[in-house]
Design a protein around this motif. Structure first.
Motif, PDB file in Angstrom:
ATOM      1  N   MET A 112       4.423  -0.669 -10.241  1.00 29.03           N
ATOM      2  CA  MET A 112       3.425  -1.249  -9.337  1.00 29.03           C
ATOM      3  C   MET A 112       4.044  -1.528  -7.969  1.00 29.03           C
ATOM      4  SD  MET A 112       0.526  -1.431 -10.933  1.00 29.03           S
ATOM      5  CE  MET A 112      -0.446  -2.732 -10.230  1.00 29.03           C
ATOM      6  N   LYS A 113       5.275  -2.010  -7.953  1.00 22.58           N
ATOM      7  CA  LYS A 113       5.951  -2.284  -6.677  1.00 22.58           C
ATOM      8  C   LYS A 113       6.187  -0.997  -5.914  1.00 22.58           C
ATOM      9  CE  LYS A 113       8.258  -6.548  -8.025  1.00 22.58           C
ATOM     10  NZ  LYS A 113       9.528  -7.200  -8.366  1.00 22.58           N
ATOM     11  N   LYS A 114       6.633   0.057  -6.635  1.00 18.29           N
ATOM     12  CA  LYS A 114       6.847   1.355  -5.998  1.00 18.29           C
ATOM     13  C   LYS A 114       5.560   1.870  -5.396  1.00 18.29           C
ATOM     14  CE  LYS A 114      10.561   3.635  -8.423  1.00 18.29           C
ATOM     15  NZ  LYS A 114      10.911   4.670  -9.389  1.00 18.29           N
ATOM     16  N   GLU A 115       4.486   1.768  -6.182  1.00 13.75           N
ATOM     17  CA  GLU A 115       3.190   2.265  -5.737  1.00 13.75           C
ATOM     18  C   GLU A 115       2.693   1.467  -4.531  1.00 13.75           C
ATOM     19  OE1 GLU A 115      -1.216   2.549  -7.572  1.00 13.75           O
ATOM     20  OE2 GLU A 115       0.382   3.400  -8.807  1.00 13.75           O
ATOM     21  N   SER A 116       2.912   0.164  -4.558  1.00 14.37           N
ATOM     22  CA  SER A 116       2.434  -0.662  -3.449  1.00 14.37           C
ATOM     23  C   SER A 116       3.236  -0.407  -2.176  1.00 14.37           C
ATOM     24  CB  SER A 116       2.470  -2.144  -3.816  1.00 14.37           C
ATOM     25  OG  SER A 116       3.793  -2.592  -3.936  1.00 14.37           O
ATOM     26  N   LYS A 117       4.501   0.009  -2.296  1.00  6.91           N
ATOM     27  CA  LYS A 117       5.309   0.323  -1.114  1.00  6.91           C
ATOM     28  C   LYS A 117       4.864   1.623  -0.473  1.00  6.91           C
ATOM     29  CE  LYS A 117       9.504  -2.118  -2.402  1.00  6.91           C
ATOM     30  NZ  LYS A 117      10.913  -2.011  -2.793  1.00  6.91           N
ATOM     31  N   THR A 118       4.401   2.563  -1.292  1.00  7.69           N
ATOM     32  CA  THR A 118       4.003   3.860  -0.756  1.00  7.69           C
ATOM     33  C   THR A 118       2.580   3.864  -0.225  1.00  7.69           C
ATOM     34  OG1 THR A 118       3.300   4.641  -2.935  1.00  7.69           O
ATOM     35  CG2 THR A 118       5.573   5.122  -2.275  1.00  7.69           C
ATOM     36  N   THR A 119       1.793   2.885  -0.604  1.00  7.51           N
ATOM     37  CA  THR A 119       0.418   2.806  -0.118  1.00  7.51           C
ATOM     38  C   THR A 119       0.238   1.517   0.659  1.00  7.51           C
ATOM     39  OG1 THR A 119      -0.335   1.705  -2.129  1.00  7.51           O
ATOM     40  CG2 THR A 119      -0.466   4.097  -2.106  1.00  7.51           C
ATOM     41  N   THR A 120      -0.829   1.469   1.400  1.00 10.42           N
ATOM     42  CA  THR A 120      -1.113   0.234   2.113  1.00 10.42           C
ATOM     43  C   THR A 120      -1.555  -0.821   1.119  1.00 10.42           C
ATOM     44  OG1 THR A 120      -3.382   0.920   2.478  1.00 10.42           O
ATOM     45  CG2 THR A 120      -1.804   1.438   4.219  1.00 10.42           C
ATOM     46  N   LEU A 121      -1.412  -2.048   1.484  1.00  8.82           N
ATOM     47  CA  LEU A 121      -1.764  -3.137   0.580  1.00  8.82           C
ATOM     48  C   LEU A 121      -3.272  -3.293   0.499  1.00  8.82           C
ATOM     49  CD1 LEU A 121       0.911  -5.775   1.604  1.00  8.82           C
ATOM     50  CD2 LEU A 121       0.898  -4.318  -0.409  1.00  8.82           C
ATOM     51  N   GLN A 122      -3.852  -2.625  -0.462  1.00  6.15           N
ATOM     52  CA  GLN A 122      -5.276  -2.714  -0.713  1.00  6.15           C
ATOM     53  C   GLN A 122      -5.465  -3.182  -2.139  1.00  6.15           C
ATOM     54  OE1 GLN A 122      -6.886   1.135  -0.027  1.00  6.15           O
ATOM     55  NE2 GLN A 122      -6.489   1.116   2.167  1.00  6.15           N
ATOM     56  N   PRO A 123      -6.530  -3.935  -2.393  1.00  2.11           N
ATOM     57  CA  PRO A 123      -6.754  -4.369  -3.768  1.00  2.11           C
ATOM     58  C   PRO A 123      -6.981  -3.165  -4.680  1.00  2.11           C
ATOM     59  CG  PRO A 123      -8.570  -5.044  -2.333  1.00  2.11           C
ATOM     60  CD  PRO A 123      -7.548  -4.390  -1.474  1.00  2.11           C
ATOM     61  N   MET A 124      -6.514  -3.304  -5.914  1.00  2.00           N
ATOM     62  CA  MET A 124      -6.688  -2.209  -6.871  1.00  2.00           C
ATOM     63  C   MET A 124      -8.161  -2.055  -7.213  1.00  2.00           C
ATOM     64  SD  MET A 124      -3.511  -2.642  -9.501  1.00  2.00           S
ATOM     65  CE  MET A 124      -4.069  -1.314 -10.501  1.00  2.00           C
TER      66      MET A 124
END
Length: 143
Positions: A112-124
């Motif tokens: 989840m941290k990896k994914e959040s670093k590669t994408t903008t901080l948007q709610p799932m």
């Protein structure tokens, strides 16, 4: 005389309560029990978190386990009862289950941290949550 009869009755009562649980004909290994209890725990967590997810797919956690491990409910109950009769051993099984859950949680948090670093901080979105649940179910099927 009443004291002796009372003491004998108490001893017999206590002795009769400590009956040994019969070993099942098909005894599962401790690791098999860990696997089954782990899978059940994950499925029950999904069921409690989002009941409609499993219902929509017509998945009953126990039926799923019986099919996956090619067992019936009686075998599971007998084995569970057998292992539960030794509280220390049963606690070890649950410690292993908890350890595996913690390990998988840690892996999921890392992803989840990896994914959040590669994408903008948007709610799932709900689709993302469903995809995670699908991955968990696929992982359970592979075991």
């Amino acid at each position: 005389m009443k004291k002796i009869v009372s003491i004998v009755a108490c001893v017999l009562f206590l002795w009769s309560c400590k009956s040994e649980v019969e070993k099942p004909e098909k005894l599962f290994s401790e690791e098999q029990m860990v696997d089954m209890i782990y899978d059940l725990t994950i499925l029950e967590a999904i069921k409690n978190n989002n009941p409609s997810f499993l219902e929509d797919k017509s998945i009953d956690p126990y039926t799923y386990i019986y099919k996956k491990y090619k067992i019936d409910s009686l075998q599971f109950v007998q084995n569970n009862k057998y292992y539960a009769s030794d509280v220390k051993e049963y606690a070890k099984i649950y410690e292993k289950v908890l350890s595996r859950i913690e390990q998988n949680k840690s892996e999921a948090d890392t992803l989840m941290k990896k994914e959040s670093k590669t994408t903008t901080l948007q709610p799932m979105s709900k689709d993302s949550i469903l995809n995670i649940k699908k991955k968990v179910l696929k992982k359970l099927d592979r075991k």
